[in-house]
Scaffold this active site. Structure first.
Site, mmCIF file in Angstrom:
data_model
loop_
_atom_site.group_PDB
_atom_site.id
_atom_site.type_symbol
_atom_site.label_atom_id
_atom_site.label_comp_id
_atom_site.label_asym_id
_atom_site.label_seq_id
_atom_site.Cartn_x
_atom_site.Cartn_y
_atom_site.Cartn_z
ATOM 1 N N ASP A 296 -10.057 -1.558 -8.366
ATOM 2 C CA ASP A 296 -9.148 -0.551 -9.182
ATOM 3 C C ASP A 296 -8.135 -1.167 -10.294
ATOM 4 O OD1 ASP A 296 -7.679 1.483 -9.472
ATOM 5 O OD2 ASP A 296 -6.767 1.807 -7.338
ATOM 6 N N GLY B 179 -12.261 6.809 -15.182
ATOM 7 C CA GLY B 179 -13.041 7.687 -16.240
ATOM 8 C C GLY B 179 -12.628 7.259 -17.551
ATOM 9 N N ASP C 8 -6.774 10.318 -9.587
ATOM 10 C CA ASP C 8 -6.883 10.804 -8.200
ATOM 11 C C ASP C 8 -7.002 12.145 -7.909
ATOM 12 O OD1 ASP C 8 -6.376 8.149 -8.167
ATOM 13 O OD2 ASP C 8 -4.559 8.073 -6.768
HETATM 14 C C1 GLA Z 1 -5.321 4.506 -7.297
HETATM 15 C C2 GLA Z 1 -6.454 4.729 -6.840
HETATM 16 C C3 GLA Z 1 -6.544 5.436 -5.236
HETATM 17 C C4 GLA Z 1 -6.078 4.362 -4.339
HETATM 18 C C5 GLA Z 1 -4.681 3.747 -4.957
HETATM 19 C C6 GLA Z 1 -4.194 2.801 -3.966
HETATM 20 O O1 GLA Z 1 -4.406 5.372 -7.305
HETATM 21 O O2 GLA Z 1 -7.014 5.637 -7.832
HETATM 22 O O3 GLA Z 1 -7.969 5.981 -5.220
HETATM 23 O O4 GLA Z 1 -6.940 3.386 -4.257
HETATM 24 O O5 GLA Z 1 -4.865 3.273 -6.234
HETATM 25 O O6 GLA Z 1 -3.072 2.185 -4.335
#
Ligand code: GLA
Length: 664
Positions: free
Chosen positions: A400, A442, A463
């Site tokens: 991430d 994305g 998200d």
């Molecule tokens: C980001 C990701 C989420 C999750 C959080 C965790 O927002 O997009 O899916 O993994 O971090 O902190």
């Protein structure tokens, strides 16, 4: 909790002062966009802090938000995203629909967060504009719209259309072997596959192969099958295709399935299916909760429909700055090896527990120094971390972006690709397959290059959570990326938002039932990873019915691996279609209106001559035949998901000639 409180009473009416009610941006209708780039609802990082309830945009961007009646104020923090190019600056404006500037933050540089407060009295719409050099990431976070109390009743689709109930028929007592038809593994790397089977118990399972000797039990070299746990294990050194025949029998009959193990370089031949901890436990995750989730995957029966990954998201690592003592250990050992926090004292034991059930285990990190939750990231420790994941036995990594923007170097695409290439190579060097899931929301057209850095899937949106505006944005994002999906390389519009999650205070999905059908249908059509986000120990019948429909799951897991294109877009409705390995087509008629609508699919227009058998996938029922035009009444925000199966005289030229042409 980040999105839990979507609606808050802002002022009290103790002395007869009327109260304002706030609606955060995910409750608003953010459907009208202009500008070349997509906007999404989720999170942004402004002034080094990740913030939620945000509209995340890429410049130049103009988003119109209709207000309805009774809006009083708009409050937000506006700024350039931490993840954007060094030194980027943008102009932020809030405009009325007649073009009047209501608020302006000119030349806003990265690192600055502007507090926005705008009086909305008397306005019917507001425009959020961000302009600057092309491609700067920016956003409006903690975005609240205040309304006079009693105004702006959220205009729920349930007020406009009947809702679908449970459509998935009860499981048949006859044996049925579910799950994908193919399994990819690299030469010599461990295989672990639990055969999903439904039907009355006891059910006996046999696995046969002409090419391989299959030993009983579990093992490491060669192929093994344990009939008690129904798990296939082992490893195969020689690249090639190894067809197996799986036979299931019980008092009601027998079922056979051909299943091919493909030993080669490509893994994740069908999208990952399983569960992820984030939407359920967020920062409160623990090893105990992960074990319970694995148990529930089994006891709920979901495992018998192919759900197999048990993925730990953020917060298995330490976060020394946290007020929570269980996270206060040091990030790394002296030699640099990453530490688990006190809640995960035996990671290897936990992964063994997951594997014992025949499931796969997933873990999470960031290429930056910190994860999105502020825990230890993998920056400068990639090889070491990949080794730890492999030593613990993990099969999947979600990587991430989070704080990586602070340390990123290089220009353009190279800047975006570099951290993923580094981790992709580190994972590839391990002695086991680790599915690589890219998460950078994305940006930078990741679907074009995700596979080149070793990615098996990549997020294409911010998200998502259980609000219609968010889900419909994600569907919009799928429209431009479908062509890049292929076996081993999938577009990921984020986790499934059905059931009880922390974002809805474990009360159940805030999406209307019809919207939940659209959510799952579109994810299956798009060949997306299917990761359940809800508490598996609190599944209700409706949610379970959405997750155990084998004909819908089979579309997602189809071995051809082609994602659906939006082939008709008429504003009020869309038609999405994908070809399947058996020469049939999966077609989704998606009603974007709140009211029911008759949708006509002109087969002839797509070169689909002759007669087609139509199968209703959710109801698992034949609908009869279609010739020329197929029509269906689709309820508000619902999707009617069907398969068109060619009768002998039906022409399949549609695939070759017309596939992907978008009709306006
Ligand atoms: C980001 C990701 C989420 C999750 C959080 C965790 O927002 O997009 O899916 O993994 O971090 O902190």
């Amino acid at each position: 909790m980040r999105n839990a409180v979507m609606l808050v009473v802002a002022a009290c009416c103790a002395f007869g002062v009327s109260a304002d009610v706030k609606y955060q941006i995910p409750n608003m209708d953010v459907s009208h966009e202009a500008g070349p780039h997509k906007a999404s609802i989720g999170s942004v990082c402004i002034a080094r802090q990740r913030r939620w309830a945000a509209l995340s945009v890429t410049t130049p961007s103009r988003v119109t938000i209709p207000l309805g009646k009774g809006a009083t104020a708009f409050d937000a923090t506006a700024g350039v995203d931490c993840g954007t190019k060094v030194d980027a600056a943008a102009d932020f404006r809030v405009l009325a629909s007649d073009g009047r500037v209501l608020w302006e933050g000119k030349g806003t540089r990265k690192g600055v967060g502007h507090k926005v407060h705008v009086d909305l009295s008397g306005l019917d719409a507001v425009i959020l504009e961000v302009v600057g050099e092309d491609g700067i990431l920016a956003g409006w976070a903690d975005a609240d719209f205040s309304y006079e109390d009693g105004k702006f009743p959220p205009d729920d689709v349930r007020n406009h259309s009947p809702q679908l109930g449970i459509l998935t028929p009860p499981e048949s007592p006859a044996p049925r072997i579910n799950g994908p038809a193919v399994y990819g593994v690299r030469p010599g790397h461990p295989i672990i596959y639990r055969v999903p089977v439904t039907g009355a118990r006891p059910v006996k399972l046999k696995v046969e192969s002409e090419k391989l000797r299959i030993e009983r039990g579990r093992g490491k070299e060669g192929l093994f099958f344990d009939p008690d746990t129904r798990v296939i294990t082992g490893s195969i050194k020689e690249p090639g295709e190894y067809p197996l025949v799986i036979v299931a029998s019980n008092a009601k009959g027998e079922a056979k399935k051909r299943f091919i193990i493909k030993v080669g370089e490509t893994i994740s031949l069908t999208p990952a299916m399983g569960w992820n901890s984030w939407n359920c436990f967020s920062w409160n995750v623990s090893a105990q909760k992960i074990r319970e989730a694995a148990d529930a995957l089994e006891s709920s029966g979901l495992a018998e429909h192919g759900w197999a990954y048990v993925n730990i998201d953020d917060f298995w690592q330490n976060k020394p700055s946290s007020g929570d003592k269980t996270l206060n250990g040091s990030e790394r050992k002296e030699d640099g090896t990453v530490n688990t926090n006190a809640r995960f004292s035996d990671m290897k034991g936990l992964v063994d527990y997951i594997h014992a059930k025949g499931f796969k285990a997933g873990i999470y990190s960031s290429p930056g120094p910190k994860t999105c939750g502020g825990c230890a990231g993998s920056y400068m420790h990639e090889v070491q971390d990949a080794r730890s994941y492999a030593d613990w036995g993990f099969d999947y990594l979600k990587h991430d972006w989070c704080s990586y923007g602070e340390v990123a170097d290089g220009e353009g695409l190279e800047r975006a690709m570099k951290p993923y290439r580094i981790m992709g190579e580190a994972l590839r060097a391990q002695n086991r397959d680790i599915v690589f899931s890219l998460c950078q929301y994305g940006h930078d057209d990741v679907s074009v290059w995700g596979a080149k850095v070793g990615g098996n899937s990549w997020r294409i949106t911010g998200d998502v959570f259980d609000r219609w505006s968010v889900i419909s944005h994600a569907i919009k994002a799928l429209k431009t990326v479908w062509e890049n999906a292929a076996p081993g390389a999938w577009n990921d519009p984020d986790m499934l938002c059905v059931g009880k999650m922390c974002w809805n205070d474990f009360k159940g999905s805030r999406l209307a039932p019809n919207e939940q059908y659209t959510h799952i249908s579109l994810w299956a059509l798009a060949a997306s990873p299917l990761l359940i986000g809800c508490d598996l120990t609190k599944l209700d019948e409706f949610t379970l019915s959405l997750l155990r429909n084998d004909e819908v799951i089979a579309i997602d897991q189809d071995p051809l691996g082609r994602a659906a294109a939006c082939i008709v877009d008429r504003g009020a409705y869309e038609i999405w279609a994908r070809p399947l390995a058996d020469s049939s087509f999966a077609v989704g008629l998606f009603n974007k209106m709140k009211e029911p609508l008759e949708i006509a699919f002109d087969l002839a227009e797509f070169g689909m001559e002759g007669e087609w058998k139509v199968r209703d996938c959710w109801r698992q029922k034949d609908e009869g035949s279609a010739v020329g035009v197929y029509k269906a009444k689709v309820l508000g925000h619902a999707t009617h998901l069907v398969r068109f199966i060619p009768r002998t005289d039906a022409s399949q030229s549609w695939h070759d000639i017309r596939y992907g042409r978008i009709r306006k």
